[in-house]
Write a protein that holds these residues in place. Structure first.
Motif, PDB file in Angstrom:
ATOM      1  N   GLU A 145       0.811  -1.209   0.000  1.00 17.33           N
ATOM      2  CA  GLU A 145       0.000   0.000   0.000  1.00 17.33           C
ATOM      3  C   GLU A 145       0.852   1.270   0.000  1.00 17.33           C
ATOM      4  N   GLU A 146       2.070   1.184   0.539  1.00 11.72           N
ATOM      5  CA  GLU A 146       2.878   2.379   0.767  1.00 11.72           C
ATOM      6  C   GLU A 146       3.901   2.656  -0.339  1.00 11.72           C
ATOM      7  N   MET A 207      21.340   5.465   9.694  1.00  8.10           N
ATOM      8  CA  MET A 207      21.298   5.737  11.127  1.00  8.10           C
ATOM      9  C   MET A 207      19.945   5.460  11.757  1.00  8.10           C
ATOM     10  N   LEU A 208      18.898   5.372  10.944  1.00  2.00           N
ATOM     11  CA  LEU A 208      17.548   5.327  11.498  1.00  2.00           C
ATOM     12  C   LEU A 208      17.223   4.048  12.264  1.00  2.00           C
ATOM     13  N   THR A 209      17.930   2.969  12.001  1.00  2.34           N
ATOM     14  CA  THR A 209      17.640   1.731  12.722  1.00  2.34           C
ATOM     15  C   THR A 209      18.777   1.355  13.669  1.00  2.34           C
ATOM     16  N   MET A 210      19.597   2.329  14.044  1.00  3.59           N
ATOM     17  CA  MET A 210      20.626   2.063  15.046  1.00  3.59           C
ATOM     18  C   MET A 210      19.973   1.885  16.405  1.00  3.59           C
ATOM     19  N   ASP A 211      20.616   1.106  17.253  1.00  2.83           N
ATOM     20  CA  ASP A 211      20.082   0.832  18.587  1.00  2.83           C
ATOM     21  C   ASP A 211      20.436   1.978  19.530  1.00  2.83           C
ATOM     22  N   ARG A 240      14.678  19.401   0.324  1.00  5.58           N
ATOM     23  CA  ARG A 240      13.306  18.888   0.339  1.00  5.58           C
ATOM     24  C   ARG A 240      13.236  17.432  -0.105  1.00  5.58           C
ATOM     25  N   ALA A 241      14.187  16.998  -0.924  1.00  9.95           N
ATOM     26  CA  ALA A 241      14.168  15.618  -1.441  1.00  9.95           C
ATOM     27  C   ALA A 241      14.678  14.598  -0.435  1.00  9.95           C
ATOM     28  N   ILE A 242      15.411  15.035   0.586  1.00  9.28           N
ATOM     29  CA  ILE A 242      16.105  14.097   1.474  1.00  9.28           C
ATOM     30  C   ILE A 242      15.181  13.065   2.125  1.00  9.28           C
ATOM     31  N   PRO A 243      14.010  13.435   2.683  1.00  8.77           N
ATOM     32  CA  PRO A 243      13.173  12.377   3.289  1.00  8.77           C
ATOM     33  C   PRO A 243      12.840  11.237   2.335  1.00  8.77           C
ATOM     34  N   HIS A 244      12.529  11.563   1.084  1.00 12.68           N
ATOM     35  CA  HIS A 244      12.242  10.506   0.104  1.00 12.68           C
ATOM     36  C   HIS A 244      13.502   9.711  -0.229  1.00 12.68           C
ATOM     37  N   LEU A 245      14.641  10.374  -0.278  1.00 10.75           N
ATOM     38  CA  LEU A 245      15.890   9.687  -0.619  1.00 10.75           C
ATOM     39  C   LEU A 245      16.358   8.783   0.519  1.00 10.75           C
ATOM     40  N   ILE A 246      16.042   9.150   1.744  1.00 16.78           N
ATOM     41  CA  ILE A 246      16.341   8.276   2.882  1.00 16.78           C
ATOM     42  C   ILE A 246      15.609   6.951   2.717  1.00 16.78           C
ATOM     43  N   LYS A 279      10.230  -1.187   6.363  1.00 20.61           N
ATOM     44  CA  LYS A 279       8.923  -0.868   6.944  1.00 20.61           C
ATOM     45  C   LYS A 279       9.089   0.011   8.180  1.00 20.61           C
ATOM     46  N   GLN A 280      10.092  -0.284   9.010  1.00 28.11           N
ATOM     47  CA  GLN A 280      10.340   0.535  10.199  1.00 28.11           C
ATOM     48  C   GLN A 280      10.681   1.967   9.807  1.00 28.11           C
ATOM     49  N   ARG A 281      11.504   2.131   8.772  1.00 23.03           N
ATOM     50  CA  ARG A 281      11.883   3.469   8.341  1.00 23.03           C
ATOM     51  C   ARG A 281      10.684   4.226   7.769  1.00 23.03           C
ATOM     52  N   MET A 282       9.835   3.536   7.034  1.00 23.11           N
ATOM     53  CA  MET A 282       8.663   4.204   6.473  1.00 23.11           C
ATOM     54  C   MET A 282       7.702   4.613   7.584  1.00 23.11           C
ATOM     55  N   ASP A 283       7.562   3.777   8.616  1.00 24.00           N
ATOM     56  CA  ASP A 283       6.732   4.142   9.770  1.00 24.00           C
ATOM     57  C   ASP A 283       7.330   5.350  10.485  1.00 24.00           C
ATOM     58  N   TRP A 284       8.658   5.334  10.653  1.00 22.97           N
ATOM     59  CA  TRP A 284       9.330   6.449  11.327  1.00 22.97           C
ATOM     60  C   TRP A 284       9.131   7.733  10.546  1.00 22.97           C
ATOM     61  N   MET A 285       9.280   7.670   9.230  1.00 28.22           N
ATOM     62  CA  MET A 285       9.159   8.864   8.405  1.00 28.22           C
ATOM     63  C   MET A 285       7.750   9.427   8.462  1.00 28.22           C
TER      64      MET A 285
END
Length: 298
Positions: A145-146, A207-211, A240-246, A279-285
């Protein structure tokens, strides 16, 4: 030290990588980078050898040894160094004028990168996961869906500033000296002509899934961005593009490891781990994109 290439067996890719490394040594780049040994026999920087146990050839290269260790991110302020290193590399790569053409497409041309796992094939896997991916079937159903929204967001990226990029600057591809200072950047295997801002988006994504705690992560991201922007002046459109590029970086990793699973190179669990991370990164974003955009424009 000897490196045996496992990701591919493509001489054109290795010749381009080695061409980048050779040209980089003639710029103002002050950190160490891999230096391949030139063969006295044939003047090449790589050799094709027979892997008898596997019944096929492989490509190997001798590199001059570099001192250092992969850094451990214990303090958020350490990421200022990584940002500066990535920015310094970016400004140096921008000056290179290579005769050969890169082999890898830009990140945003995700439709060309993985023939075994094209966007349409990935969507089929999301709709009907094979047995090898049942462990992440719930995540795949949600990604079905995402992902169309992310694919749509990539349209128009070709209008942003381009240059030669390393494309994989992270802790595993940098070395620190005995004082903890970053002294080298390694593994230029995926260097290609791409969006300039990908050199920042890639380490931000990793970095987004670091503990680490959320507070630590936000401070580290701020320091990473600060360090990079000391060396490279990004446009408002790039920021402005960075969130999508992450998210694109994480999607690229997923398609890479699904392809390797299909080839039999990696176990399915590796692809499963990366699908869960995407999926975790998309939820975080979804929850934090506004705050991230504020950080990028401060």
């Amino acid at each position: 030290m000897m490196r045996q290439y496992e990701t591919h067996n493509d001489q054109a890719k290795i010749a381009f990588e080695h061409g980048v490394l050779t040209a980089l040594r003639h710029t103002d780049f002050k950190l160490d980078s891999p230096r391949p040994v030139v063969s006295v026999k044939n003047h090449k920087t790589y050799q094709v050898v027979q892997a008898d146990a596997e019944g096929r050839t492989k490509i190997v290269t001798l590199f001059h040894y570099l001192e250092g260790v992969n850094p451990l991110w214990e303090q958020a302020d350490q990421l200022l160094q990584l940002g500066r290193a990535a920015g310094h590399l970016s400004s140096s790569l921008a000056k290179l004028d290579l005769k050969s053409e890169p082999v890898y497409p830009p990140y945003y041309r995700i439709d060309e990168a993985y023939p075994l796992c094209s966007p349409s094939r990935l969507m089929e896997l999301c709709a009907s996961p094979p047995e090898t991916l049942t462990a992440c079937a719930a995540q795949l159903a949600q990604l079905r869906e995402e992902l169309p929204g992310l694919f749509e967001a990539l349209r128009g990226m070709d209008q942003l500033p381009h240059q030669l990029v390393h494309g994989d600057v992270n802790a595993s591809n940098v070395l620190a000296d005995s004082q903890g200072r970053i002294c080298a950047i390694l593994d230029f295997e995926f260097a290609t002509w791409d969006l300039r801002v990908m050199e920042l988006a890639v380490p931000m994504s990793d970095m987004l899934t670091m503990d680490k705690s959320e507070a630590w992560m936000w401070k580290a991201q701020a320091r990473l961005v600060e360090g990079f922007r000391e060396k490279v002046e990004l446009t408002a459109q790039e920021l402005r593009a960075i969130p999508h590029l992450i998210l694109l970086r994480s999607l690229d990793v997923v398609m890479h490891f699904i392809s390797r699973m299909m080839e039999g190179t990696d176990e399915p669990r590796v692809a499963v781990e990366q699908i869960v991370k995407l999926k975790q990164r998309m939820d975080w974003m979804r929850l934090n994109e506004r705050q991230l955009r504020t950080l990028l424009t401060e």
